[in-house]
Each structure stands twice: as C-alpha cells, then as structure tokens.
Design a protein around this motif. Structure first.
Motif, short mmCIF file in Angstrom:
data_model
loop_
_atom_site.label_atom_id
_atom_site.label_comp_id
_atom_site.label_asym_id
_atom_site.label_seq_id
_atom_site.Cartn_x
_atom_site.Cartn_y
_atom_site.Cartn_z
N GLU A 212 3.31 6.64 13.99
CA GLU A 212 1.89 6.28 14.35
C GLU A 212 1.31 4.92 13.91
N LEU A 213 1.61 4.83 12.69
CA LEU A 213 1.08 3.49 12.20
C LEU A 213 1.74 2.40 12.70
N ASN A 214 2.92 2.33 13.33
CA ASN A 214 3.64 1.23 13.78
C ASN A 214 2.73 0.99 15.25
N ARG A 215 2.47 2.03 15.74
CA ARG A 215 1.76 2.04 17.05
C ARG A 215 0.22 1.28 16.90
N VAL A 216 -0.33 1.44 15.82
CA VAL A 216 -1.76 1.20 15.42
C VAL A 216 -1.92 -0.18 14.90
N LEU A 217 -1.01 -0.66 13.91
CA LEU A 217 -1.18 -1.81 13.16
C LEU A 217 -0.34 -2.82 13.72
N GLU B 33 4.92 4.80 3.56
CA GLU B 33 4.81 6.16 4.07
C GLU B 33 5.79 7.16 4.16
N LYS B 34 5.52 8.24 3.54
CA LYS B 34 6.80 9.19 3.42
C LYS B 34 7.12 9.81 4.81
N ASP B 35 5.94 10.04 5.46
CA ASP B 35 6.14 10.88 6.73
C ASP B 35 6.58 10.15 7.96
N GLU B 36 7.78 10.55 8.45
CA GLU B 36 8.36 9.68 9.59
C GLU B 36 7.35 9.46 10.85
N GLN B 37 6.72 10.58 10.95
CA GLN B 37 6.03 10.73 12.19
C GLN B 37 4.82 9.69 11.93
N ARG B 38 4.01 9.79 10.91
CA ARG B 38 3.20 8.84 10.55
C ARG B 38 3.50 7.49 10.51
N VAL B 39 4.75 7.46 10.16
CA VAL B 39 5.22 5.53 10.16
C VAL B 39 5.14 5.30 11.64
N THR C 210 0.67 -5.61 9.91
CA THR C 210 1.48 -4.87 8.78
C THR C 210 3.06 -4.32 8.80
N ILE C 211 3.63 -4.52 7.69
CA ILE C 211 5.06 -3.81 7.78
C ILE C 211 4.73 -2.54 7.55
N VAL C 212 5.62 -1.44 8.30
CA VAL C 212 5.25 -0.17 7.74
C VAL C 212 6.60 0.45 7.49
N LEU C 213 6.68 0.68 6.07
CA LEU C 213 8.17 1.26 5.96
C LEU C 213 8.34 2.75 5.39
N GLN C 214 9.06 3.22 5.84
CA GLN C 214 9.39 4.71 5.39
C GLN C 214 10.07 4.94 3.98
N GLY C 215 9.38 5.68 3.29
CA GLY C 215 9.95 6.06 1.73
C GLY C 215 8.96 6.71 0.86
N ILE D 299 0.80 -1.11 -0.11
CA ILE D 299 -0.10 0.02 -0.11
C ILE D 299 0.95 1.30 0.11
N LEU D 300 0.85 2.00 -0.91
CA LEU D 300 1.53 3.18 -0.91
C LEU D 300 0.60 4.36 -0.29
N GLY D 301 1.04 4.89 0.64
CA GLY D 301 0.38 5.95 1.51
C GLY D 301 -0.18 5.43 2.64
N GLY D 302 0.24 6.03 3.88
CA GLY D 302 -0.29 5.48 5.02
C GLY D 302 -1.37 6.22 5.61
N GLY D 303 -1.96 7.14 4.50
CA GLY D 303 -3.29 8.02 5.30
C GLY D 303 -4.24 7.15 5.75
N ASP D 304 -5.53 7.91 5.72
CA ASP D 304 -6.52 7.18 6.40
C ASP D 304 -7.05 6.00 5.75
N ILE D 305 -6.94 6.17 4.19
CA ILE D 305 -7.61 5.01 3.42
C ILE D 305 -6.41 3.72 3.98
#
Lengths: 458, 384
Positions: free
Chosen positions: A273-278, A265-271, A281-286, A237-243
């Motif tokens: 956040e996602l790591n705390r919620v999911l 996901e591009k944004d480090e802070q969002r990465v 899923t493997i969350v990558l920054q890029g 999934i490209l993009g770790g926004g709400d969708i």
C-alpha cells in the motif's frame, strides 16, 4: 462555559484536568465503569458512565446547556455521532478526534465531498496527522527538543538542552548576549524544577531552555546553547502506520531538502500500500526491532530514527537499539504518559505523545476565538500561545511594564504586520498585535483579564 | 527422437531430469538454475532444431512469467520512485560495462565491430539469473533487491536500443539516427501507454479482481495480460521481458498482487527451468579460443565493473554500506541478453563469447551467494 467531554482516556483526562484549572464547568462521559471511578477520584469532577453517542446519556450530561462538546473516545464513530447530536441540540462548538479522517471532513484532510457543516463538527483532529507534523518540525530543527511555529511561521518557540561545553553555562543571564531577535522564557532544571528566569539566574549543562523569537535566527540561537549542529541526510521511520506514512508524505513534500527517507514496516500488505502511495520514500519490509539482517545496518546509518510503530514497547526497544548504534537523533512515540520515568532511565530524550498533542490542539479551541495557536510544553509545566490583541483589550496602548502582568506570564514575541519584535518593558502593545505568550498554569486563568478576549459565545 | 510423436514421454523425461538435477543441486546447496544450464550444455548435441524450437517457446513463457510476477510487486508509484533514483546508476553501468569492455577489447586488437559486440555482451547483468537467485535466496525484498531490480529494468529498457544499434552496425555497417530515435519512441510509447492503462483501466478493476480472485478463470486473465503485453512489446521489437514486467505493474494497480502471484507461480515454476536449459543449449563451444589473455582480462573486468557499479551506484541509490556491498557482489552474471548479442558475432568470436558468458554466469552465481558473507566481513573491517 459548560463543556461535555466524551471519553475519559488519556486525552479526555488531560483536557478535563486543564480545563478544570481554568475554571470551566466540565462533565466527562465514559463507557468504562473503572475509568469513571478513577477519573471521579482523581479530578473531582462529575463523570457519567455510558455511551457518549446515546441521547439519554448526553442529556444527563446537560448537553442542552453546554457550549462545547469534545469527542475523544477511541471510536471515531462515537465521536462523530456525539458531535452530530450535540450540534442538532444547539451546542455551539463541537470537536471530534477522528483517527481515520478520510471518513469525515476537515480542513487538514481530504473531505471527500462532505462538509463539516453536514457532519456537525467544527474541529476535527487527527492525532496521527498532527503527530506527523510535530515530528516533521523536529526533523527540520534537529537540535531542538520542542518546536512550535506562530504567526504563519514568522516566529517560533523552541526548547534546547544546554551542552556541557556551552560557554554560557553557569554565567548569570544578564551577562549573556543571545543572538538578536530571541528571548529566553523558561528553564527546566535537570532535577525537574521549572522557572521563569530573571537576570541573576544562570544555566547549568543539562538544563532545558525555552526560547521564543524570530524563526530565522533560532538555529543560531540553538547553536549558542546546544553547541551542536546536526546534519540530517537519512531519516528512518519505523512503522508504516498512519503516523509513519503521513510523516513520509510531509518529508517528501519538502522540496528544498534532499533527505533520504526510508520506512521499515512489518506488514507485507501495508508495504505494498505504501509503495502505491509514496513517491520518494524507500519502503522496506522488516521487523523494526529485529537486529538481524538489514534493520541494523539501515538504522545504524540513519541520522534520525523515528519510532512510531504504535506499540510503546517496540518503540522503546528500537530507540535503545538506535542509541546503541549511534543514531544522532531518536524520536520516540509514547502513548502511555506513565512510561515517562522508564524513558528517562533509558536515556530516550525525545518522546512525543499523541494524547498531549491532541489535547493541546483541542485546548486552543476551548480558549478564546482570538487564540490562534496553543501548545502545551512537553513537561506540562507551561503553555505558549499566540493570540491577536483585540482593540477592546485593557492593555492596548500600554507599555508592557505598565500592564501589570502577573508573575508567570511573559509576552515573548510580538508580530506586528511583517515585523517580529522582541519586546522589553518599554514596548507598547497595540491592537491587532499577534502576541506569543508564555504562561505558567496559575497565570493562564488570568489571561482574559489582561487581553479582554471573550470566551466563545460569552 | 520426434517430439511430436512422443510428446508426453520426452516432456515427462525432461521434467524428471529437471527435478532430479534441481534436487541434487539443492542437496549440495547449489543454485538450481545452474543445474538446468549444465543440463542444457550437456544435452545440446542430442536435441534437434525442431525440439529446441519447442523448448525455446516454453522457455519464453517461463521468462515472461518471471518478469510478470516481478512487475506485480512494482506499483506505478514505486516504479516512478525508483526510476528517479536509478537512472544515474544506469548510465554509470553503460559507461563502465559497455564502454569499459569495448575499450579493453579494442586495445587487445579486436576490430571496431567485434569490440562493440564484446561491449554489448559485457553490458547487461542477466535478469533471469539475478531474479531467480534473489527468489531462491529469499533476498527479493531486501533494499538491495529493489536496487538490483531497478537496474535490471533500466538495462532492459536500454538493451533493445543497444541491440538495434549493433544489429544496424553489423548488417549495414552503419546506423541511422532515425532508427535509434524510432526505438526510443517505441520504448516511450509502450511505457506511457502502460501507465495510462494502469491508471485508467486496471486501477478500476480492483473490485472485479477481489470478487473473482478464487475463480478458475482468473489465472486465464492473468496469463492473458502477461502474454499479450509481452507479445505487443516483442512485435514492436522491444524486450518481451519489459512488456511482461509492465503487464505485472498494471495488474499490481488492482492491489491484489499477492493473490495474483499465487495463481501464476506454479506455472512459472514449471516453465522457467526450460529457459535456463535453453540458455545452456544456446552457448556455443568449440576449439581454438582466440586471445585467452583478453578473455581473462575481460572476465576480470566484468566482475570489477559490476562491483564498482553495484557499490557506488548502490550508495548513490541510498543503500546502506552492507546493502551496497551485497548489491556489488550480485551483479556479475551475464545471461540471455548477452547470448542475443553474441549471436551477431562471427563463429570464432562466438566461441570466445560463449565461454565469457558461461564463466561470468558461474562466477556470478557464486559471488551472489557469498555476497552477504563479504558484506558482513567488509563492514566489520570498516568498523575497525
């Protein structure tokens, strides 16, 4: 029915256009004078310039005589306040699009203690969550172009492309034997023509075919037409926004599947956040469109790429890149309906539009109380809907061949109790049947004549 | 030279040497940690026991802070997520590296105890070298970076059990199931306690941390949490690195990882070189290496076994082909944990193991740096 639509953006436009076709009385409110001008010209409807959360503006839109208010501006707050005012003034049905549904109650989301009655909103639609569900369905049925469930998942409609090597190509329909339990309800030709097929019509490779039938046989039916069975192991999934995050959560909850899901996901802070919620899923920054380093290798090994960065151009570039790298299935979010020809030119086949999805969700609500589900087909050429046949309906007890349905209206499937029936001319319609109906726009306005469904508050 | 009297002079000189060595190594594009290790090996003879003790103390702070900072990037959910995927690889790692090296040593005629110690030395990849290299090469946030860290954490959980097992064997010649069970229980207890504390305590501290993050007392809080948890773990005979890592995990629940990291990084940058320096001093050299052929075979196996675990395990974990190759070439260096186990051996075997550790560390650092190159080439070859 008098309906006030707050917000004349893509969703507002889509709703106004559809509801106008259905002979409803529509007033649109938008704060942007340019939008007001364009909408007025294109739709030939009353469009008021002003803030939809302002009482004076709402009164100009004759809110007191409205049965429904739909808030679909870009601002959650305006949508919610407009609904609250409308409810206070006695409007029976209120619908709000809320991007951050955590701040308001809804059936689908965490209500955080607020009830919908307190908010004065009858239906809250979160486009992002709805989109995520839509994409998830396409991952469950990777060979389908469109999928919608009906009757609690017992029946569904599906759209697939006819493959070059399909044995059924160029043969008349009456010579074909599809798997038992499904029916072909529509064909969209490669040149854009749409038809409700008769026995003498035939498919050509590249046609988009719409099927309705029992959920369990649809994969087989899809194989019959599409001749490919895509196996999904890795979803990127490209993009770790709400969708993106909603989709990952949905895929994680699918216990039967063992997909490996990765979010880039591009944004480090969002990465973080996602790591705390999911939790799976493997969350990558890029950067999703950055060909260097790991993006290319991650995307090239994906079976499905979902581009949902929120930016059409980024999604487009990523999708083209994925196609080039040989990804089997690419699902691309498109927010601008006008970009469709560009996507066709780039051979990005599977696009998904949050505005159309939101509009179809809301349209269901503007229909009859008995309509349980409704979806606009992607090409906007037809709709499918599920409704429960009331015992007062004119057609109850009649055979389908005797019902005198107009051309452009087809009862695709009947769910009677636990039984899923593919009807023919001799099938009798009975009260409480769940009908899955496929209908062209012209026929839509005549539906209530046959099914005697009442409009809300009518 | 008395450290106590000339603290500033000696301390300053050491820092200057670290600076100089680091600068020169970086000019030649070599990893800085090797500079510290070589310095340690070169200066080991000049330092007295008490001086080494002080260096040891500072070095512990450095390594504890390194793992604390690492923990800050692992919120609990992520930890649960990766542990679910990494345990199979962890078991594979024990089998190939501990089991494989034990078998080779045994076949070369080492007695059972010596072979077990060799297996223990060969088991764990050096956490400190790997994390420092990941940091230096900017690969900490890559997919395989996460995999390597996950494997290191697994090793840190397994290592105390292995140490106690080997200590029991070497001192008493036997090991009771009860003793191993107690260690398992302790690891479990510390982990469960940390999780509870993270959820019940630190998650509620977010408002406090956000409000005061720029105040001068915040580094004190962060350091205190790191040292206390490392201390608790150590007091329970567990890895202090595990304690520090869990402290970072707990504080990450405040959602302020990035800002908290900024407070600690300068302290870590000053104290960590002492760790690698100490590591250099702790390696014993001597003449008369027993069985050089066995040494070569074991070093070869140290590389191959980690390649297998890195690649195969990486694919199991969900890495892409290239990611898995990069991981495979990044797991060779053995380090601090191996030194601890080597200390259990007799003097002759210690020389043998000293060389083993230094050689794998140097080759490991080289392979680590070349990993992206190997990955690109192998991927291209695979495509053809």
């Amino acid at each position: 029915m008098h309906i006030v639509i707050i917000g004349g953006g893509d969703v507002g436009y889509e709703l106004a256009k559809n509801l106008k076709h259905k002979n409803q009385s529509i007033v649109v409110v938008d704060k942007n004078p340019a939008t007001v001008q364009t909408l007025g010209d294109r739709l030939d409807l009353p469009v008021i310039n002003g803030n939809g959360a302002n009482l004076d503006v709402l009164q100009k839109a004759r809110i007191k005589s409205a049965q429904m208010l739909i808030g679909v501006t870009e601002s959650d707050e305006v949508n919610i306040i407009a609904c609250m005012i409308a409810k206070t003034l006695g409007v029976q049905y209120t619908v709000a699009r809320v991007r951050r549904p955590e701040s308001a109650g809804s059936i689908d989301v965490d209500t955080r203690g607020l009830t919908q009655i307190q908010l004065g909103i009858d239906l809250i639609i979160s486009p992002e969550k709805t989109m995520a569900r839509e994409i998830a369905k396409r991952i469950y049925f990777p060979d389908a172009l469109e999928v919608e469930y009906y009757a609690e998942g017992k029946a569904m409609h599906m759209a697939v492309h006819v493959a070059e090597n399909a044995k059924i190509a160029n043969k008349p329909l009456h010579e074909l034997t599809l798997p038992k339990g499904c029916i072909i309800v529509g064909i969209k030709r490669a040149d854009g023509d749409f038809l409700l097929p008769g026995g003498s019509d035939s498919f050509s490779p590249g046609d988009k075919v719409y099927l309705i039938g029992k959920t369990e046989i649809m994969t087989e039916a899809s194989w019959y037409l599409h001749r490919t069975k895509t196996r999904i192991n890795r979803v990127v999934i490209l993009g770790g926004g709400d969708i993106g995050s909603s989709l990952a959560t949905l895929l994680e909850s699918e216990a039967k599947q063992s997909w490996l899901v990765k979010i880039i996901e591009k944004d480090e802070q969002r990465v973080d956040e996602l790591n705390r919620v999911l939790s799976r899923t493997i969350v990558l920054q890029g950067d999703g469109t950055d060909l260097s380093y790991f993006n290319e290798e991650e995307i090239s090994e994906a079976d499905v790429l979902v581009a949902v960065t929120g930016d059409d151009r980024t999604n487009m570039v990523a999708s083209v890149m994925a196609r080039k790298l040989g990804v089997q299935k690419v699902i691309t979010e498109v927010t601008r309906i006008g970009y469709a020809p560009v996507y066709d030119a780039l051979e990005i086949a599977e696009t998904i539009n949050p505005h159309l999805i939101t509009a179809s969700k809301i349209l269901k609500y503007t229909r009859w109380e008995d309509v349980l589900s409704l979806s606009l087909l992607q090409d906007e050429v037809a709709e499918t809907m599920e409704l429960v046949l009331p015992d007062t309906a004119e057609v109850v007890g009649k055979k389908i061949s005797e019902a005198g349905f107009p051309r452009g209206l087809l009862v695709g499937t009947i769910v009677r109790g636990q039984k899923v029936i593919i009807p023919d001319g001799d099938t009798r319609l009975m009260a409480d049947d769940h009908l899955i109906i496929f209908s062209m726009p012209k026929a839509c306005s005549k539906l209530d004549r046959y099914f005697a469904c009442k409009l809300p508050n009518h | 030279m008395d450290f106590g009297e000339h603290l500033f002079l000696v301390g300053g000189a050491m820092l200057f040497l670290f600076f100089l060595a680091n600068f020169i190594f970086q000019r030649f594009k070599l990893p800085s940690l090797l500079a510290y290790v070589f310095l340690g090996m070169a200066l080991a003879g000049l330092l007295t026991g008490s001086e080494l003790d002080i260096i040891d103390q500072i070095s512990r702070i450095g390594i504890v802070l390194l793992f604390f900072l690492l923990g800050l990037h692992f919120p609990l959910n992520r930890l649960v997520n990766i542990s679910r995927r990494v345990w199979k690889v962890g078991v594979m790692d024990i089998g190939f590296n501990f089991g494989g090296s034990f078998l080779i040593a045994y076949l070369f005629g080492f007695d059972l105890m010596a072979a077990l110690i060799i297996g223990g030395v060969a088991y764990a990849t050096s956490s400190s070298i790997t994390v420092k290299m990941l940091e230096e090469s900017g690969r900490l946030k890559t997919p395989e970076g996460e995999f390597k860290l996950a494997l290191l954490i697994f090793e840190d959980l397994a290592a105390p059990v292995m140490v106690s097992f080997l200590v029991g064997l070497s001192t008493q010649g036997a090991i009771s199931a009860g003793a191993v069970g107690v260690i398992f229980l302790k690891v479990l207890l510390v982990t469960v306690f940390s999780i509870l504390l993270a959820y019940q305590g630190f998650r509620r501290l977010d408002v406090f941390v956000t409000r005061y993050i720029n105040r001068d007392f915040m580094p004190l809080l962060a350091m205190a949490v790191a040292l206390i948890f490392a201390g608790i773990a150590e007091a329970m005979d567990l890895s202090k690195l595990l304690g520090a890592f869990l402290a970072g995990v707990m504080l990450s629940e405040t959602g302020m990882s990035k800002d908290l990291s900024k407070l600690i990084v300068p302290l870590k940058d000053i104290s960590l070189p002492f760790f690698f320096f100490w590591f250099g001093t702790s390696i014993t050299f001597g003449t008369g290496v027993i069985s050089p052929i066995a040494l070569v075979v074991l070093i070869f196996w140290a590389i191959v076994a980690k390649l297998i675990v890195g690649f195969w395990g990486g694919r199991l974990y969900g890495l892409s082909f290239k990611g898995a190759v990069r991981a495979a070439f990044s797991l060779t260096p053995r380090g601090e944990f191996s030194v601890v186990i080597a200390a259990l051996a007799d003097a002759v075997l210690r020389v043998f193991l000293g060389i083993y550790i230094v050689v794998t560390a140097i080759i490991g650092v080289y392979l680590f740096r070349k990993a992206p190159f190997f990955a690109d080439h192998l991927a291209r070859y695979k495509k053809k």
